[in-house]
Design a protein around this motif. Sequence first.
Motif, PDB file in Angstrom:
ATOM      1  N   TYR A 297       0.791  -1.291  -0.104  1.00 28.76           N
ATOM      2  CA  TYR A 297      -0.048  -0.094   0.001  1.00 28.76           C
ATOM      3  C   TYR A 297       0.789   1.234  -0.099  1.00 28.76           C
ATOM      4  N   PRO A 298       0.589   2.381  -0.841  1.00 30.96           N
ATOM      5  CA  PRO A 298      -0.749   2.574  -1.452  1.00 30.96           C
ATOM      6  C   PRO A 298      -0.632   2.195  -3.013  1.00 30.96           C
ATOM      7  N   TYR A 299       0.136   1.376  -3.382  1.00 34.31           N
ATOM      8  CA  TYR A 299       0.394   0.992  -4.837  1.00 34.31           C
ATOM      9  C   TYR A 299      -0.504  -0.232  -5.300  1.00 34.31           C
ATOM     10  N   PHE A 300      -0.578  -1.263  -4.146  1.00 36.87           N
ATOM     11  CA  PHE A 300      -1.111  -2.608  -4.504  1.00 36.87           C
ATOM     12  C   PHE A 300      -2.129  -3.056  -3.352  1.00 36.87           C
ATOM     13  N   LEU A 301      -3.056  -3.980  -3.790  1.00 34.28           N
ATOM     14  CA  LEU A 301      -3.844  -4.492  -2.839  1.00 34.28           C
ATOM     15  C   LEU A 301      -4.109  -6.149  -3.371  1.00 34.28           C
ATOM     16  N   GLY A 302      -4.337  -6.844  -2.318  1.00 29.69           N
ATOM     17  CA  GLY A 302      -4.660  -8.111  -2.587  1.00 29.69           C
ATOM     18  C   GLY A 302      -3.420  -9.065  -2.967  1.00 29.69           C
ATOM     19  N   ALA A 303      -3.581  -9.612  -4.312  1.00 24.67           N
ATOM     20  CA  ALA A 303      -2.388 -10.456  -4.752  1.00 24.67           C
ATOM     21  C   ALA A 303      -1.746  -9.579  -5.599  1.00 24.67           C
ATOM     22  N   ASN A 304      -1.352  -8.364  -5.105  1.00 23.62           N
ATOM     23  CA  ASN A 304      -0.420  -7.609  -5.545  1.00 23.62           C
ATOM     24  C   ASN A 304      -1.082  -6.640  -7.015  1.00 23.62           C
ATOM     25  N   GLU A 305      -2.433  -6.697  -6.957  1.00 26.74           N
ATOM     26  CA  GLU A 305      -3.082  -5.862  -7.878  1.00 26.74           C
ATOM     27  C   GLU A 305      -2.882  -4.519  -7.933  1.00 26.74           C
ATOM     28  N   ALA A 306      -2.462  -3.777  -9.017  1.00 24.53           N
ATOM     29  CA  ALA A 306      -1.892  -2.611  -8.971  1.00 24.53           C
ATOM     30  C   ALA A 306      -3.039  -1.417  -9.295  1.00 24.53           C
ATOM     31  N   PHE A 307      -2.797  -0.458  -8.242  1.00 22.56           N
ATOM     32  CA  PHE A 307      -3.671   0.816  -8.693  1.00 22.56           C
ATOM     33  C   PHE A 307      -3.227   1.526  -9.880  1.00 22.56           C
ATOM     34  N   PRO A 308      -3.966   1.930 -10.837  1.00 19.23           N
ATOM     35  CA  PRO A 308      -3.458   2.875 -11.875  1.00 19.23           C
ATOM     36  C   PRO A 308      -2.791   3.997 -11.445  1.00 19.23           C
ATOM     37  N   LYS A 309      -1.815   4.873 -11.754  1.00 22.68           N
ATOM     38  CA  LYS A 309      -1.276   5.991 -11.401  1.00 22.68           C
ATOM     39  C   LYS A 309      -2.294   6.937 -11.676  1.00 22.68           C
ATOM     40  N   TYR A 310      -2.667   7.763 -10.841  1.00 17.36           N
ATOM     41  CA  TYR A 310      -3.857   8.681 -10.838  1.00 17.36           C
ATOM     42  C   TYR A 310      -3.241   9.925 -10.732  1.00 17.36           C
ATOM     43  N   ASP A 311      -3.694  11.032 -11.618  1.00 19.35           N
ATOM     44  CA  ASP A 311      -3.141  12.279 -11.515  1.00 19.35           C
ATOM     45  C   ASP A 311      -4.269  13.141 -10.973  1.00 19.35           C
ATOM     46  N   PHE A 312      -4.284  13.677  -9.748  1.00 18.65           N
ATOM     47  CA  PHE A 312      -5.349  14.224  -9.217  1.00 18.65           C
ATOM     48  C   PHE A 312      -5.438  15.528  -9.971  1.00 18.65           C
ATOM     49  N   ALA A 313      -4.419  16.206 -10.460  1.00 19.58           N
ATOM     50  CA  ALA A 313      -4.540  17.590 -11.086  1.00 19.58           C
ATOM     51  C   ALA A 313      -5.267  17.569 -12.764  1.00 19.58           C
ATOM     52  N   THR A 314      -4.868  16.617 -13.305  1.00 15.84           N
ATOM     53  CA  THR A 314      -5.336  16.070 -14.714  1.00 15.84           C
ATOM     54  C   THR A 314      -6.574  15.472 -14.659  1.00 15.84           C
ATOM     55  N   LYS A 315      -6.851  14.542 -13.693  1.00 12.37           N
ATOM     56  CA  LYS A 315      -7.746  13.543 -13.615  1.00 12.37           C
ATOM     57  C   LYS A 315      -7.730  12.297 -14.540  1.00 12.37           C
ATOM     58  N   LYS A 316      -6.401  11.995 -14.870  1.00 11.58           N
ATOM     59  CA  LYS A 316      -6.103  10.906 -16.024  1.00 11.58           C
ATOM     60  C   LYS A 316      -5.433   9.945 -14.884  1.00 11.58           C
ATOM     61  N   GLU A 317      -5.703   8.629 -15.857  1.00 10.28           N
ATOM     62  CA  GLU A 317      -5.000   7.546 -15.278  1.00 10.28           C
ATOM     63  C   GLU A 317      -4.073   7.129 -15.982  1.00 10.28           C
ATOM     64  N   GLY A 318      -3.181   6.484 -15.331  1.00  9.52           N
ATOM     65  CA  GLY A 318      -1.484   5.952 -16.124  1.00  9.52           C
ATOM     66  C   GLY A 318      -1.487   4.552 -15.775  1.00  9.52           C
ATOM     67  N   PRO A 319      -0.296   3.728 -16.210  1.00  2.59           N
ATOM     68  CA  PRO A 319      -0.393   2.502 -15.903  1.00  2.59           C
ATOM     69  C   PRO A 319       0.084   2.416 -14.142  1.00  2.59           C
ATOM     70  N   GLY A 320      -0.232   1.337 -13.695  1.00  2.00           N
ATOM     71  CA  GLY A 320       0.215   1.037 -12.450  1.00  2.00           C
ATOM     72  C   GLY A 320       1.695   0.295 -12.343  1.00  2.00           C
ATOM     73  N   GLN A 321       2.224   0.383 -11.158  1.00  2.00           N
ATOM     74  CA  GLN A 321       3.605  -0.116 -10.831  1.00  2.00           C
ATOM     75  C   GLN A 321       3.769  -1.441 -11.152  1.00  2.00           C
ATOM     76  N   ASP A 322       5.132  -2.094 -11.193  1.00  2.00           N
ATOM     77  CA  ASP A 322       5.560  -3.363 -11.091  1.00  2.00           C
ATOM     78  C   ASP A 322       5.697  -3.743  -9.694  1.00  2.00           C
ATOM     79  N   PRO A 323       4.935  -4.790  -9.306  1.00  2.00           N
ATOM     80  CA  PRO A 323       5.205  -5.177  -7.821  1.00  2.00           C
ATOM     81  C   PRO A 323       6.621  -5.729  -7.232  1.00  2.00           C
ATOM     82  N   ALA A 324       7.197  -6.141  -8.780  1.00  2.00           N
ATOM     83  CA  ALA A 324       8.648  -6.697  -8.332  1.00  2.00           C
ATOM     84  C   ALA A 324       9.562  -5.590  -8.125  1.00  2.00           C
ATOM     85  N   ALA A 325       9.212  -4.379  -8.435  1.00  4.93           N
ATOM     86  CA  ALA A 325      10.384  -3.088  -8.456  1.00  4.93           C
ATOM     87  C   ALA A 325       9.569  -1.808  -8.163  1.00  4.93           C
ATOM     88  N   PRO A 326       8.830  -1.879  -7.174  1.00  7.05           N
ATOM     89  CA  PRO A 326       7.964  -0.517  -6.808  1.00  7.05           C
ATOM     90  C   PRO A 326       9.195   0.690  -6.633  1.00  7.05           C
TER      91      PRO A 326
END
Length: 891
Positions: A297-326
Amino acid sequence: MKAYQLWAVGLLTLNALLFIPESKDYHLPASTPDSTRFTYTTLASGFDEPMQMAILPDFNVIVAERKGALKLYNVKEKKLSTMAHLNVFSGIEDGLLGVAIDPNFEANHWIYLYYGLGGDKNVSELARFVYQNGVLDMSSKKVLLEVPTQRTYCCHSAGYLTFDTKGLLYLSIGDNTNAEEIEGHNPTDERPGRTLSDGQATSANTNDLRGKIIRIKPEADGSYSIPDGNLFAKDGSEGRPEIYVMGCRNPFRVSVDPKTGFVYWGDVGPDTEVPASEGKLSYDEINQARKPGFFGYPYFLGANEAFPKYDFATKKEGPGQDPAAPVNLSPNNTGLKKLPPAQPAYIWYGKGPSKRWPEVGTGGASAMAGPVYYSDLYPNAPYKLPDYYNGKLLIYDWIRKWMMAVTMDQQGNFVSMERFLPQLQVVAPMDMQIAKDGAIYILAYGTNWFAKNTDSGIIRVEYSEGNRRPMAVATISKTVGAAPLKVSLSAAQSSDFDPGDQLRYEWSIGKEKIRGKEISYSFTKPGVHDVLLTVTDSHGAEGTTTTQVRVGNEPPQVAIKSRSNQSFYWDNGSFDYQVIISDKEDKPISKERTSVHFDYLPFGKDLASVLSTGKGEDVKYLQTRKLYETLNCKACHTLETKSIGPALKEVAKKYATQKNAQTLLADKIIAGGSGTWGSYPMPPHPDLSREQSLEITEYILSLNTEHRTLPLTGSLSLNKHVVGKGKEGAYVLMARYKDGGTKMMEPLDASMHVVLRNPQVEMEDYSEGNVSVAIATANTGYVSYITNIRNGKYTAFDDIDLTGIQAVKVRWREHGAGGTISVHLNSVDGPEVGSVSLPAGQLKDPKGEWHESDIIFKPTSSKQKLYFVFKNPGSNQPLFDVDRVTFVPAR
């Protein structure tokens, strides 16, 4: 303390293979133990938010209450007393949170407490005290550790304390991050001025102790040392050397396996709108740390399911992180950028049904971890658990109220889980420990949040192979009221599982002892009275339970009547209401202590804070009040009475008619000042934003009840929701009355509320049912619905007001033999109010076309439990799929 999650899917089999290895190096006894051999006793009740307990060697029990009290249950005297009261900050979820005794307690008499320090210094303290003979020596205080915190936003304090077999002390600390303003995502707001809403500054920050489980070795002089094997180097070059586990949100309860040293904890999940493999990425977790690590947390939950990278300024989502190399690239991070690999959760579940672990049920959740039991650690214990539970982990859920026994293989891998003590209905289990005599102690928080509850308590559970103790259950007709208070007391629900035992019943009230299974008693003296029921069997074995009766003031009564529908709102509608208040002592009813408020909440499903407040403000100001209570303003201003500064209600009254009051007061809060109410200066608050200051002044001005409260009778326009936009909001009408109290008893309040929600109801949100749920994915067109609907299956919804309802519009599609949807009241075979027949057809495309059909209702009024029953007696195949229903008013 909440977590909302949804539904279940797809790569379940793959994840099960990856994260739940099969093992054959374990065995189970042939059958589960006889549940009737577990007996339980309520030792004490009536706690005010009990958080953790410590079982002393003499079986006395210390309980930490969140608002600062340390309670002592004396097992010989069977009495509860207050042994100390600490000055704590108890805003948000903070307060006195943890208590533990030293492993060498019988020699050194040390106990450890963790609490939010009262006053203006925003820190939580881990401190050691000397406790002996019922007295906590406050002068013996040794502060081992200070944890800097923020007190502006809610939530997550955690605060559990426990020792391992090596004498190392573990402390769980919550992420202390704004959990409210996350826009359906994880809290990673990197905008300037939003540090308090960025969990990367706490949970994922190697230089911050929040969002962690720390491990230290207390030293005799009141300091501590760093043991070998923590996550980071002892010199602090990589991060805080105290850290054992990082990447937690709210690691609420913690246990350490006494043999393997594995650390277990429950982590309470967020409320997001991010799609996941099981509904939404809002899982609660049970975690297992076999070694130090980062748990996502705050990048992954459960079986390392990744949250998308959310930009609170632009309200756009990007790819989530790699749990092997956060990596933590937040500008608010003061620690390492490259983090350890993320570890997956051990068990995780959302709001909807879980395909991995169907036993956990559905709904809101707060996962917690209890102890791992080993039979050989209790060789001569009279109440030790059966060998069946050897090596099992006990877990529980605070909201869902279940307890589970988790079977593991010799490596600690998950094998299975099953209900533990299902016959014991614990109201919000908060802590679970095993005493040296083998008995299980459970601390129950009770029904109401942030309140003193009569159904809170210490419960002792014993297992016996021989004669079983009777189970004492006391039923009291009334637990609060004016003097004289005549009540009926019954032990009829008490029981004994040994055939032929004759039971004797004795009630102890003060110095009086009264025998009888059912008695009447008149309390003539105002005050709080302990009632002890002792049930004795033919062999002399006793079962006891205690409760409290509060005498001296009759509670007020509040009711809301309406001719309108009390479940749903429709566009351009209205709601008529009449509030009726009565009170035995108050003649007449006080207008000043009456409040009626109405507002629209954009996230109407989360009503916990609305229903737990007892202060009578507008519902829309609840979050602002929480912000206000974190500031130093309350040191000078109380709600009702003058302190160093004026009461808030006096400020509200003074500025009620001034046009520029909100702006004037907002400027004064930021800049400070003096002279308006006296010579004592009001300190400035330069760290407070202009927006926050305006929110606070609006809240203060709302406290002018003469100006803000609604009349007792009226009609309300339902025009605050945005037509066609979102279905999550709700209108809330709340009426409260606080009586004037009496000379011998504090004031009591009562309230009633009506919640009006959107008439569109998703079928997968049923409260009871036996159908399957297909979750929203790209393959379903991002639609979730119920499926595998066969003859005789059903879904049910609680408390649906059918007043003025003409029909329900069903959104469905062909997927099998077709059949009938029949709507019944209160049971699957209750009175039918309407039905519709749907044709057969094959589903060719999971995104296939949906249809709408009306079920016309017979005229029906009042709230009912509504059952949608699916029928086709001539087929054992699926019938159709159903997405949702929409309630249609008569026109």
